[in-house]
Design an enzyme around this catalytic site. Structure first.
Site, PDB file in Angstrom:
ATOM      1  N   SER A  25       0.825  -1.209   0.000  1.00 42.10           N
ATOM      2  CA  SER A  25       0.000   0.000   0.000  1.00 42.10           C
ATOM      3  C   SER A  25       0.858   1.257   0.000  1.00 42.10           C
ATOM      4  CB  SER A  25      -0.939   0.003   1.208  1.00 42.10           C
ATOM      5  OG  SER A  25      -0.209  -0.175   2.407  1.00 42.10           O
ATOM      6  N   ASN A 112      -2.283  -2.646  13.083  1.00 37.81           N
ATOM      7  CA  ASN A 112      -3.740  -2.515  13.014  1.00 37.81           C
ATOM      8  C   ASN A 112      -4.257  -1.303  13.796  1.00 37.81           C
ATOM      9  OD1 ASN A 112      -3.442  -4.822  11.605  1.00 37.81           O
ATOM     10  ND2 ASN A 112      -4.377  -6.191  13.128  1.00 37.81           N
ATOM     11  N   THR A 157     -40.928  25.104 -10.161  1.00 41.54           N
ATOM     12  CA  THR A 157     -41.167  23.740  -9.685  1.00 41.54           C
ATOM     13  C   THR A 157     -41.340  22.934 -10.964  1.00 41.54           C
ATOM     14  OG1 THR A 157     -43.576  23.916  -9.594  1.00 41.54           O
ATOM     15  CG2 THR A 157     -42.388  24.556  -7.604  1.00 41.54           C
ATOM     16  N   HIS A 158     -40.868  21.720 -10.967  1.00 35.80           N
ATOM     17  CA  HIS A 158     -40.890  20.877 -12.176  1.00 35.80           C
ATOM     18  C   HIS A 158     -40.144  21.541 -13.337  1.00 35.80           C
ATOM     19  CE1 HIS A 158     -44.187  18.687 -10.118  1.00 35.80           C
ATOM     20  NE2 HIS A 158     -44.568  19.914  -9.776  1.00 35.80           N
ATOM     21  N   SER A 279     -14.309  26.387 -27.103  1.00 36.61           N
ATOM     22  CA  SER A 279     -14.383  25.147 -27.864  1.00 36.61           C
ATOM     23  C   SER A 279     -13.236  25.136 -28.862  1.00 36.61           C
ATOM     24  CB  SER A 279     -15.729  25.097 -28.587  1.00 36.61           C
ATOM     25  OG  SER A 279     -15.631  24.285 -29.733  1.00 36.61           O
ATOM     26  N   ASN A 287     -17.871  27.666 -22.597  1.00 35.46           N
ATOM     27  CA  ASN A 287     -18.426  26.479 -21.940  1.00 35.46           C
ATOM     28  C   ASN A 287     -18.309  26.532 -20.423  1.00 35.46           C
ATOM     29  OD1 ASN A 287     -19.120  25.306 -24.385  1.00 35.46           O
ATOM     30  ND2 ASN A 287     -17.100  24.362 -24.612  1.00 35.46           N
ATOM     31  N   GLU A 292     -19.753  21.846 -14.775  1.00 33.05           N
ATOM     32  CA  GLU A 292     -19.938  20.502 -15.347  1.00 33.05           C
ATOM     33  C   GLU A 292     -19.037  19.487 -14.650  1.00 33.05           C
ATOM     34  OE1 GLU A 292     -20.958  20.720 -19.961  1.00 33.05           O
ATOM     35  OE2 GLU A 292     -19.294  22.017 -19.432  1.00 33.05           O
ATOM     36  N   TYR A 319      -9.454  -7.114  12.450  1.00 32.14           N
ATOM     37  CA  TYR A 319      -8.803  -6.583  11.249  1.00 32.14           C
ATOM     38  C   TYR A 319      -8.749  -7.641  10.150  1.00 32.14           C
ATOM     39  CZ  TYR A 319      -5.431  -4.701   8.000  1.00 32.14           C
ATOM     40  OH  TYR A 319      -4.840  -4.245   6.848  1.00 32.14           O
ATOM     41  N   GLN A 324      -7.385  -2.396   4.077  1.00 31.82           N
ATOM     42  CA  GLN A 324      -6.396  -1.569   3.389  1.00 31.82           C
ATOM     43  C   GLN A 324      -7.046  -0.809   2.227  1.00 31.82           C
ATOM     44  OE1 GLN A 324      -2.172  -2.750   3.007  1.00 31.82           O
ATOM     45  NE2 GLN A 324      -2.621  -3.022   0.836  1.00 31.82           N
ATOM     46  N   LYS A 327      -8.357   3.263   2.010  1.00 36.82           N
ATOM     47  CA  LYS A 327      -7.580   4.500   1.904  1.00 36.82           C
ATOM     48  C   LYS A 327      -7.759   5.268   0.609  1.00 36.82           C
ATOM     49  CE  LYS A 327      -4.468   2.585   5.071  1.00 36.82           C
ATOM     50  NZ  LYS A 327      -5.467   1.481   5.049  1.00 36.82           N
TER      51      LYS A 327
HETATM   52  N1  ARG Z   1      -1.244  -1.419   5.226  1.00 32.12           N
HETATM   53  C1  ARG Z   1      -2.168  -1.993   6.152  1.00 32.12           C
HETATM   54  C2  ARG Z   1      -3.538  -1.349   5.972  1.00 32.12           C
HETATM   55  O1  ARG Z   1      -3.583  -0.332   5.386  1.00 32.12           O
HETATM   56  C3  ARG Z   1      -1.696  -1.773   7.547  1.00 32.12           C
HETATM   57  C4  ARG Z   1      -2.234  -2.763   8.512  1.00 32.12           C
HETATM   58  C5  ARG Z   1      -1.681  -4.102   8.194  1.00 32.12           C
HETATM   59  N2  ARG Z   1      -2.040  -5.075   9.183  1.00 32.12           N
HETATM   60  C6  ARG Z   1      -1.893  -6.382   8.988  1.00 32.12           C
HETATM   61  N3  ARG Z   1      -2.301  -7.142   9.953  1.00 32.12           N
HETATM   62  N4  ARG Z   1      -1.427  -6.885   7.876  1.00 32.12           N
HETATM   63  O2  ARG Z   1      -4.546  -1.865   6.385  1.00 32.12           O
END
Ligand code: ARG
Length: 460
Positions: A25, A112, A157-158, A279, A287, A292, A319, A324, A327
């Site tokens: 990650s 975790n 309205t509408h 354009s 535009n 948009e 966990y 992961q 994110k």
């Molecule tokens: N990169 C992991 C995440 O974003 C960190 C936690 C990893 N924990 C594990 N038990 N492998 O979730």
């Protein structure tokens, strides 16, 4: 590179390179780096305070962590795939910098509870920033509304002309939405502001840690009471995505209106050069790309909300690596909301110019004063439903004759109903039609002035 794996000696072989890439990650969670450092500094200090490591060791760790922060800010810290994630990257660099004591940092902690802490620290900051952006946006709407209390605009309205309203009233509707968004994010903040650090991998730790102390150093106002919940809860992220989605619902509604208003069919606003694009083929065009894009980007955030709900659905405690995946959705949503708020604020500040003459013309050239004719009769004692039916007929015959209500002669009015008198012309003039809607929350100019005042209060 001969891989010194971060996990235990239980492992003999190295990860398949494709699997290492799949698992990593670091490509995106580097976004959390400074929060990871801050969380680790608090943890290192707590380890010394509780006597789990010595003060000297803790000082060394803190110094090393701060050095990584400097390296990162100078663009010198660029961990690669070998670090898997930002947490391993920091631990690895720390150990390079301070030697074996670096390996003590992770005592009484797991990635975790660490990643949960980092994500919350990140989101707290971003929520604070987005709330400020909402206030800036509200300020611009308020300013614009102040300038247009008596500017009429057709109310719909509408998407059919309904009743004329004050342009300020229309703009203040968006101010109110933004106010709720701001309040809602304040509520969300309270659920982000809970510290999971010290929950360990899932069950707590055998070390005599002091969770209050770490939480307090990090400015959290509460601690998770249950370690399993602490490491696996992502409600706070889902709630943020809900609030973010609503912000984009609101922004996209205004965006859509600006797009309509800027069309030749409406022609209520003119796009200024600073926020419009041309354009590549049709030289006459200007535009509305900004609204948009806001309208379009709303879909990304709604998608992330759906994705996150699906991610969490039926996930067993505690966990799981699935987490992961929270994110990128979160980071992208934060960036998207911030970018859209900034763009809409600029658009409303300098990107559009209302065309008051055209607006005045628009409200004069339709039947949006028909309700007022019915109201007029009702105040003269005619039951409203009867008045309503009569005015329906008037509209029909006027349309056939190519006339507007204001064009009817006094004789015509009288032949429709004897209750009509000379003051009917005044009663159906657009400014009067608007001014008369003086009920609480209505568009009457005096009401709008009151609303502006209370809007100003909300900005304090
Ligand atoms: N990169 C992991 C995440 O974003 C960190 C936690 C990893 N924990 C594990 N038990 N492998 O979730």
């Amino acid at each position: 590179m001969s891989e010194q794996k971060t996990w235990s000696q239980r492992f003999e072989g190295a990860l398949h390179p494709a699997i290492a890439r799949f698992n990593a990650s670091i490509g995106f969670d580097i976004e959390l780096l400074e929060y990871d450092l801050t969380g680790s500094v608090a943890h290192a200090k707590m380890l010394a305070k509780t006597g789990i490591i010595s003060s000297a060791e803790s000082d060394t760790l803190v110094k090393g962590l701060e050095q990584i922060r400097q390296e990162y800010r100078q663009g010198l810290f660029k961990p690669g795939i070998e670090s898997e994630d930002v947490h391993f990257a920091v631990e690895r660099r720390l150990t390079e910098l301070v030697g074996d004591v670096g390996k003590k940092l992770h005592t009484g902690r797991s990635r975790n509870d660490q990643v949960g802490t980092d994500t919350r620290l990140y989101l707290r900051d971003r929520i604070t920033h987005i709330r400020q952006q909402l206030k800036d946006y509200q300020q611009v709407l308020l300013q614009l509304a102040e300038n247009h209390v008596e500017t009429p605009i057709p109310g719909y309205t509408h998407l059919q002309r309904a009743q004329p309203i004050s342009l300020a009233h229309h703009l203040l509707a968006y101010f109110e939405m933004a106010q709720r968004d701001w309040e809602r994010l304040g509520d969300v903040y309270q659920r982000v502001d809970i510290c999971p650090l010290g929950a360990g991998a899932l069950a707590g730790t055998t070390f005599p840690i002091d969770r209050q102390y770490t939480a307090q150093q990090l400015g959290f106002s509460k601690l998770y009471a249950n370690s399993l919940d602490a490491v696996s809860d992502r409600d706070f992220a889902i709630e943020f995505l809900c609030a973010a989605s609503l912000i984009l619902v609101h922004l996209s509604r205004l965006a859509e209106e600006v797009i309509l208003w800027a069309s030749q069919e409406f022609n209520f606003v003119q796009l200024t050069d600073s926020c419009a694009t041309g354009s590549s083929i049709m030289p006459q065009k200007k535009n509305p790309d900004v609204p948009e894009l806001v309208r379009g980007k709303a879909g990304r955030v709604f998608g992330h909300l759906q994705g996150m709900l699906t991610l969490m659905k039926a996930l067993p405690l505690a966990y799981n690596k699935d987490l992961q995946e929270d994110k990128e959705a979160l980071f992208d949503s934060v960036k998207t909301v911030s970018a859209c708020l900034e763009a809409m604020t600029i658009l409303m500040r300098e990107g559009i110019e209302f065309r008051p003459n055209r607006l005045a013309e628009a409200v004069a050239e339709d039947f949006s004063n028909a309700t007022d004719v019915a109201d007029y009769l009702a105040t003269k004692g005619v039951p409203f439903r009867e008045a309503y039916n009569l005015v329906g007929k008037v509209v029909k015959t006027s349309l056939a004759a190519g006339k507007l209500l204001k064009d009817l002669t006094m004789e015509e009015w009288q032949s429709l109903h004897p209750a009509f008198e000379e003051d009917i012309y005044q009663a159906i003039a657009p400014q009067q039609v608007i001014a008369a809607r003086n009920s609480y929350g209505g568009t009457g100019f005096d009401r709008v002035r009151n609303a502006l005042e209370s809007a100003r209060e909300k900005m304090k």
